[in-house]
Write a protein that holds these residues in place. Sequence first.
Motif, short mmCIF file in Angstrom:
data_model
loop_
_atom_site.label_atom_id
_atom_site.label_comp_id
_atom_site.label_asym_id
_atom_site.label_seq_id
_atom_site.Cartn_x
_atom_site.Cartn_y
_atom_site.Cartn_z
N ALA A 284 25.76 -19.93 11.71
CA ALA A 284 25.89 -21.28 11.15
C ALA A 284 26.10 -21.22 9.64
N TRP B 76 30.47 -20.79 10.48
CA TRP B 76 30.58 -22.07 11.18
C TRP B 76 31.98 -22.65 11.00
N TYR C 94 28.00 -24.90 20.39
CA TYR C 94 29.03 -24.72 19.36
C TYR C 94 30.44 -24.88 19.94
N TYR D 262 30.51 -28.68 19.12
CA TYR D 262 31.00 -28.91 17.76
C TYR D 262 32.42 -29.46 17.79
N LYS E 28 24.33 -27.75 12.96
CA LYS E 28 24.04 -26.36 12.62
C LYS E 28 22.56 -26.04 12.77
#
Lengths: 88, 523
Positions: free
Chosen positions: A58, A62, B92, B96, B270
């Motif tokens: 992250a 990311w 993710y 995301y 995150k």
Amino acid sequence: MHRRRELVGWATVGVVLCALAIPWFLWGSSTVVFGLPLWLWWHVGWMVLASAVFWLFARRAWGLGVETADSSERASATASVGDGGGSR
Amino acid sequence: MTVGLQIGIIVGYLLLALAIGLYAYQRTDRTAEDFYLASRTLGTVVLLFTTFATLLSAFTFFAGPNIAYANGPEFILVMGLMDGIIFGILWYVVGYKQWLLGRQYDYVTLGEMLGDRFASRRLRGLVAGVSLVWLFPYVMLQQVGAGTALEALTGGAVSYALGAGLITVFMIVYVVAAGMRGIAWTDTLQGAFMLVTVWVALLWVLAAVDGPSAATATLEADYGEFLALGGGLYTPQWMLSTAITIGFGVAMFPQVNQRFFAAGSKTVLKRSFALWPILCLLLFLPAFMLAVWAQGLGVEAGADGNVLPAILDELTTPWFAALVIAGAMAAMMSSSDSMLLSGSSYFTRDLYRPFVDATLSERREDFIARVGVVCFALATFVASLYNPATLFEIGDAAFSGFAQLALPVIVALYWRRTTRAGILVGIAGAQAFYFTSLFSSALVGALASLEASLTGTVLEMLAGALSALAMALTTVFPGTYAGWTPGLVGMGLGLVLTVVVSLLTSPAPDERPSRYFEGIGAD
């Protein structure tokens, strides 16, 4: 090219995280350490490691593979006048 | 006294939840986006815990520990891999990207996101329809569970129908008033409550039995095999199949998937992502080890088949056991209300709006969304009164059913070449396969009884054809494939179909791949 290598690297890390969450190499083992089977301790450590890896990802990478080249380019364009992000 | 206490705790919880819901109601805008997604404003703690509580509620207290009790502690590994790591990575990979797309194009549901990119109302309807088919019986199961639990708790004073009805009415009032914001807030409270109680329970029990080494020693003496990794139910194929199908299934469960849209910022995503594996471990380890030690200590599961309440009853005080059970029931409700909300959003956004009334205003949609919640809850309630075997079976298989959606969706998110035909065939094919395999033994049985009833020459030929069909069914849809579950095989099929059909077809002119592949970034 650099992005691509980074992507392959992190994908490998992800696969390894999945593959060894169960300690296959201790299959059949019933060794007990501090009141819990050894293989369970491995798993406990592995989950903590997974959190650490997720945290690192992250912070460092990311957006990799998700945000498209044009937007990440814009972000890095200020830092370096790169190769124009030839890939896509 | 325990019964009065348990009911008191449940009623107390409900009142608290209602108060939070009413407070949330005062803070809402009257728009569908606010109702479904709290206007995409959830912070780290709330997002983390609402996902956590929605995902891991009653199962963690009842069904999960029962599996560990019966088969050994390996279930912790399966759950850790499934929820902590696989779902974490999907957080993710799917989450995301969905969040970015949702913010950019105002998507509220998965179907909407796919339908827009592939310019296909049919795809949108298919995703919503398939999801509702799996979701409906799953919500029904929660009502069945709540009704049964209340009836057992009150010794029959509250009948099954009345119990299920009371829970339904409460959920309707709560969801209609509170929307996503209120649900997320109670989930947070409840997730924290689950974690604290399960650790207190663990420490309490360990204190009573002189620590983990002593507790495990009784297991070692009598059941060495029990502690060895693997064996019995736990084959590598079963462990991996279960972890993979449920892990992917969770990401497509409407109430979980929709939370991907609700995060307030990239930082929120995150932080929750990094904390996720540890949070899962913190819950699974104590809950399942308690059940494992219960086996060594010779604790018998209760009349309802659940072991966790039994060990707490035996080794802690009754009020504490009551607190944990009440917490688990509350957890069941909090999962159900999230499902109701998401079910209603799939219905209004992806079925009602595109197929019935495309010119819906925001305020009107907000109203219809709430009506949708009422209809959905009432329909599942009516179904729960009959609890038909077919629905029960579908609800039980819901995670694998949702898993069938995952790979076509991921392919579409990351492979530009995906075509409308490809994803349609991939989703429909995997669903058809999984449904047939779920019901193949029932079908074979039906064919056999039909066959037996046919006599006479012409009819006997027909009977021959029927038995050939039954043979074919058992060959193509066996219970397992070399130890791997049909759910996992179906996922593979969906992947192959999506890719192959996409390669064989060309994209329709009105498809919009650029939506997923250009200008996607935060800030």
